[in-house]
Design a protein around this motif. Structure first.
Motif, PDB file in Angstrom:
ATOM      1  N   ASP A 128       5.388  11.392   5.219  1.00 19.37           N
ATOM      2  CA  ASP A 128       3.926  11.343   5.087  1.00 19.37           C
ATOM      3  C   ASP A 128       3.462   9.916   4.813  1.00 19.37           C
ATOM      4  N   VAL A 129       4.202   9.202   3.950  1.00 18.85           N
ATOM      5  CA  VAL A 129       3.849   7.819   3.613  1.00 18.85           C
ATOM      6  C   VAL A 129       3.982   6.938   4.846  1.00 18.85           C
ATOM      7  N   ALA A 130       5.068   7.109   5.577  1.00 19.06           N
ATOM      8  CA  ALA A 130       5.277   6.328   6.800  1.00 19.06           C
ATOM      9  C   ALA A 130       4.125   6.545   7.780  1.00 19.06           C
ATOM     10  N   PHE A 131       3.715   7.797   7.951  1.00 18.22           N
ATOM     11  CA  PHE A 131       2.616   8.122   8.874  1.00 18.22           C
ATOM     12  C   PHE A 131       1.295   7.553   8.370  1.00 18.22           C
ATOM     13  N   ASP A 132       1.002   7.765   7.073  1.00 21.13           N
ATOM     14  CA  ASP A 132      -0.266   7.300   6.512  1.00 21.13           C
ATOM     15  C   ASP A 132      -0.415   5.791   6.595  1.00 21.13           C
ATOM     16  N   ARG A 133       0.661   5.066   6.473  1.00 22.57           N
ATOM     17  CA  ARG A 133       0.608   3.605   6.456  1.00 22.57           C
ATOM     18  C   ARG A 133       0.755   3.004   7.856  1.00 22.57           C
ATOM     19  N   ARG A 151       1.012  10.412  -4.011  1.00 19.23           N
ATOM     20  CA  ARG A 151       0.083  10.950  -3.018  1.00 19.23           C
ATOM     21  C   ARG A 151       0.824  11.233  -1.708  1.00 19.23           C
ATOM     22  N   TYR A 152       1.799  12.124  -1.767  1.00 21.60           N
ATOM     23  CA  TYR A 152       2.568  12.479  -0.576  1.00 21.60           C
ATOM     24  C   TYR A 152       3.355  13.746  -0.869  1.00 21.60           C
ATOM     25  N   ALA A 153       3.680  14.487   0.189  1.00 26.39           N
ATOM     26  CA  ALA A 153       4.543  15.657   0.042  1.00 26.39           C
ATOM     27  C   ALA A 153       5.987  15.296   0.385  1.00 26.39           C
ATOM     28  N   SER A 156       0.836  -1.203   0.000  1.00 24.89           N
ATOM     29  CA  SER A 156       0.000   0.000   0.000  1.00 24.89           C
ATOM     30  C   SER A 156       0.870   1.251   0.000  1.00 24.89           C
ATOM     31  N   SER A 157       2.057   1.171   0.613  1.00 29.42           N
ATOM     32  CA  SER A 157       2.979   2.317   0.564  1.00 29.42           C
ATOM     33  C   SER A 157       3.550   2.476  -0.844  1.00 29.42           C
ATOM     34  N   VAL A 158       3.808   1.360  -1.538  1.00 29.12           N
ATOM     35  CA  VAL A 158       4.265   1.421  -2.928  1.00 29.12           C
ATOM     36  C   VAL A 158       3.212   2.095  -3.798  1.00 29.12           C
TER      37      VAL A 158
END
Length: 271
Positions: A227-232, A221-223, A212-214
């Protein structure tokens, strides 16, 4: 060079997530190497070339084979010109279509000729003689439909329920939540996952969270990477990077630089 996708026939909708093919011009002479990411799902591959063999690292691969759930990345070397067709299965398909314990094929592949199934004896040769890639896909689809009609095995509804929760929460799910959702003990849940999926629920959730992070990276979909680490749901960015290196063999930054030479998974839903 890019994937082309074909919708699975309705008769295979319960078994096949996606059908794809990848091919190069006959004139191509370079032998590309691709990195394949861990995705936790099994499938079927047919490959053909008149300019050499296909290799996983230095091991030659058969023309037609099943592969099990991958828990780590791998390297595939293709000949100069080639065609590859892939059927990406749902996790239960090794059991329901082929009566295989999925854990027996974890991080492994198995040539169909090794299974002594009568319908497969001449299938690779028949595929080689088809005029087009779509004829080959139709032949493979017909073979799998025939397998589905000959089996009495069905997907496990409790397992499906657990996979739905993992999908809904993008892999950020605890064993306690899975046990509450399914009503199974930890041991029973582990045993059912190993049998049908080939992995423990914890490992499968980790791989799905990585995938899902890939997907988030692929769709930009990240700045910033944190952000990806937090969202996942990773504890912090260092945990995210370690998971990425485990399942992709490189950092998220390197993935973004090299993803033209990476073969990922082929669907957004694992169940």
């Amino acid at each position: 060079m890019a994937y082309q996708f074909v919708a699975p026939p309705p008769a295979l909708a319960a078994y096949v997530q996606a059908i794809w093919y990848l091919e190069t011009p006959v004139s191509q002479v370079s032998a590309p190497t691709f990195r394949v990411l861990a995705d936790g799902c099994p499938g079927l591959i047919f490959q053909q070339s008149e300019s050499g063999s296909f290799y996983q690292y230095e091991k030659p691969l058969p023309a037609l084979y099943l592969y099990g759930p991958a828990t780590q990345y791998t390297q595939l070397q293709f000949p100069g010109s080639f065609r590859v067709i892939g059927f990406c299965f749902y996790p239960h398909a090794l059991k329901t279509l082929f009566q295989l314990d999925a854990s027996a094929l974890t991080d492994r592949c198995l040539g169909l000729e090794e299974m002594s199934i009568p319908q497969t004896q001449h299938l690779p040769e028949q595929l080689m003689h088809q005029a087009t890639v779509f004829n080959q896909i139709d032949l493979l689809s017909a073979y799998l439909v025939q397998r589905s009609q000959q089996t009495s095995a069905t997907p496990d509804p409790t397992l499906h329920q657990a996979l739905q929760l993992i999908h809904k929460q993008k892999g950020d799910v605890s064993m306690k939540e899975l046990q509450q959702q399914t009503g199974l003990s930890e041991r029973s849940l582990e045993r059912r996952f190993k049998h049908y999926v080939g992995l423990s629920p914890k490992l499968w959730s980790s791989i799905y969270r990585f995938q899902s992070s890939v997907e988030q990276l692929n769709h930009n979909r990240y700045a910033k990477l944190s952000d990806v680490a937090f969202d996942r749901g990773y504890a912090d960015q260092s945990h995210f990077i370690r998971a990425f290196q485990t399942f992709a063999g490189l950092s998220p930054q390197a993935y973004l630089r090299e993803n033209q030479q990476i073969l990922g998974n082929f669907s957004s839903s694992p169940f």
